[in-house]
Design an enzyme around this catalytic site. Structure first.
Site, PDB file in Angstrom:
ATOM      1  N   HIS A 178       0.853  -1.194   0.000  1.00 33.47           N
ATOM      2  CA  HIS A 178       0.000   0.000   0.000  1.00 33.47           C
ATOM      3  C   HIS A 178       0.888   1.244   0.000  1.00 33.47           C
ATOM      4  CE1 HIS A 178      -3.367  -2.648   1.731  1.00 33.47           C
ATOM      5  NE2 HIS A 178      -3.626  -2.386   0.460  1.00 33.47           N
ATOM      6  N   GLU A 181       1.835   3.731   3.109  1.00 30.32           N
ATOM      7  CA  GLU A 181       2.357   3.160   4.350  1.00 30.32           C
ATOM      8  C   GLU A 181       3.885   3.205   4.319  1.00 30.32           C
ATOM      9  OE1 GLU A 181       0.348  -0.654   4.362  1.00 30.32           O
ATOM     10  OE2 GLU A 181      -1.617   0.297   4.335  1.00 30.32           O
ATOM     11  N   ARG A 236      -3.291   4.881  -1.810  1.00 28.04           N
ATOM     12  CA  ARG A 236      -3.166   3.514  -1.283  1.00 28.04           C
ATOM     13  C   ARG A 236      -2.984   2.473  -2.396  1.00 28.04           C
ATOM     14  NH1 ARG A 236      -5.441  -0.062   2.776  1.00 28.04           N
ATOM     15  NH2 ARG A 236      -6.691  -1.736   1.915  1.00 28.04           N
ATOM     16  N   HIS A 306       2.825  -3.968   6.624  1.00 26.82           N
ATOM     17  CA  HIS A 306       1.887  -2.863   6.383  1.00 26.82           C
ATOM     18  C   HIS A 306       1.921  -1.909   7.584  1.00 26.82           C
ATOM     19  CE1 HIS A 306      -0.549  -4.567   2.932  1.00 26.82           C
ATOM     20  NE2 HIS A 306       0.168  -5.619   3.290  1.00 26.82           N
ATOM     21  N   GLU A 380       1.166  -5.115  10.926  1.00 25.29           N
ATOM     22  CA  GLU A 380       0.702  -3.736  10.838  1.00 25.29           C
ATOM     23  C   GLU A 380       1.538  -2.954  11.836  1.00 25.29           C
ATOM     24  OE1 GLU A 380      -1.671  -2.349   8.957  1.00 25.29           O
ATOM     25  OE2 GLU A 380      -2.729  -4.071   8.130  1.00 25.29           O
TER      26      GLU A 380
END
Ligand SMILES: [Zn+2]
Length: 419
Positions: A178, A181, A236, A306, A380
């Site tokens: 993405h 990020e 994104r 991510h 994440e």
């Protein structure tokens, strides 16, 4: 002299773009407590006045779970009034998104230019870094081109591991799926730097790279990444054109062939979670999937990096059903986040994607798992919403240092449990 001048120009151009798109936009955190609240949130989402900051299907949103919404400047006062009227309490996470974005570009514009792993780098810099680090470390790193992006940029993979002359088991890790990020590509670069720095020493990472290879893609979604530097910091998706729509791009992490385009993804090309016209329609996704398929006999673990949320997730995301080795994955994730926390006390949660995050089909971790890679994780990284995708550069170093501990833990476990 000339190179420096040129770099300065590129950065100045990158910094001056992304202009004013988010002036006055706010990020609000709130928790719906009843159906009226939910209905209101769905309505504002469908009209585009607000959108989930961490994009997923608004129809899957439930009560009792905190959610962050980006509210467009024009609607901030209306929506705040409405929230107060229906008794939905909220907290303002970000007062003005544009100021956060501009602060980040200002710092990038004014800094000096040695390759610094505690800084964010644009694509030109990362691309030349992949060449340099491979050239300078021929016994440890080789660079491959595994495909081209939609706009024709190379997608690079760094094979990181001591040359032994025979095939080694491998761990595949990708970053920058993405675009916005940015901490994710920063982590992949940090990881490779650490492998170089500790090579030949008595470090856990060195023992791992003696026995295994890491297959690292520093930036998967190259076009999107470039666009996030030049046009829209919060982009994104990929940058492919869509048939019959002016909206651009597909969500690459909804485009893998894992129950493709069922739950938690959208068939609308304008959505942030658009699944694409068919599975693997995106050249970037196809390149990653082809590479993994062609090397599936040696790839023992799949890691995809991510942000943001501070979570360690494992399959499944496309269903609430449990993975066959759910216990093992949960133990592994628990120990990995404990190791991560030991450095700076950063709290991560862990669990299957569907139970800990949200239902989402077409994700790369589920796809790799169903292909037979039984250790498959999504990280994440920081933070939990204060800066979100705009994580300041001062947090790159601590984020990468603590994440290394989790990755080392998983890699050591995988090395001791080869299959
Ligand atoms: Zn992501």
């Amino acid at each position: 002299m000339h190179t420096l001048l040129l770099l300065g120009l590129i950065v100045a151009v990158a910094g001056s773009a992304s202009a004013e798109l988010y002036e006055g936009d706010k990020v609000l955190r709130l928790t719906a407590e009843n159906d009226l609240h939910l209905q209101f949130l769905r309505n504002v989402s469908h009209t585009g006045k607000a959108e989930l900051w961490h994009p997923h299907s608004i129809d899957l949103v439930t009560t009792e779970k905190a959610m962050d919404f980006r509210v467009a400047a024009d609607w901030v006062s209306d929506i705040q009034a409405e929230l107060e009227k229906i008794g939905l309490k909220y907290e303002i996470l970000t007062e003005n998104l544009q100021i956060l974005i501009e602060n980040q570009f200002d710092r990038i514009r004014t800094r000096s230019f040695s390759y610094d792993y505690s800084s964010y780098h644009n694509w030109d810099q990362i691309e030349s870094w992949t060449a340099t680090i491979a050239k300078e470390n021929p016994n440890l790193i080789s660079r491959l081109v595994i495909g081209q992006s939609y706009e024709g940029r190379n997608i690079y993979l760094l094979q990181v591991g001591k040359r032994t002359g025979s095939p080694k088991p491998a761990i595949f890790m990708d970053c920058g799926t993405h675009a916005r990020e940015w901490i994710s590509p920063a982590f992949c670069q940090w990881f490779v730097k650490e492998a170089v720095r500790t090579y030949g020493t008595r470090s856990p990472l060195n023992s791992i790279v003696n026995e295994m290879d890491f297959l690292v893609i520093p930036v998967v979604n190259v076009d999107g990444y470039v666009y996030s530097w030049t046009e829209d910091r919060l982009w994104r998706k990929t940058r492919s054109k869509n048939f019959n729509s002016d909206c651009v791009g597909t969500d690459p992490n909804r485009n893998f062939n894992a129950e493709w385009c069922t739950s938690g993804s959208s068939r609308n090309p304008c959505s942030s979670i658009y699944c694409g016209p068919y599975a693997e329609s995106e050249k970037e996704v196809k390149a990653v999937a082809d590479f993994i398929r062609n090397h599936s006999s040696v790839i023992k673990a799949y890691l995809t990096i991510h942000s943001y949320a501070q979570k360690c997730l494992f399959p499944y995301s496309y269903t609430y059903s449990l993975a066959f080795n759910d216990n093992e994955l949960a133990n592994l994730a628990q120990n990995a986040v404990q190791a991560l926390k030991s450095l700076y006390g950063t709290e991560y949660t862990f669990g299957s994607g569907s139970s800990s995050m949200y239902l989402a089909s077409g994700g790369s971790d589920d796809w790799a798992y169903d292909l037979g890679i039984k250790y498959s994780f999504t990280f994440e990284l920081r933070d939990t919403g204060k800066y979100g995708f705009l994580l300041p550069e001062t947090q790159i170093r601590p984020t990468c240092e603590e994440t290394m501990l989790a990755i080392n833990y998983i890699a050591t476990y995988v090395l001791n449990h080869l299959y």
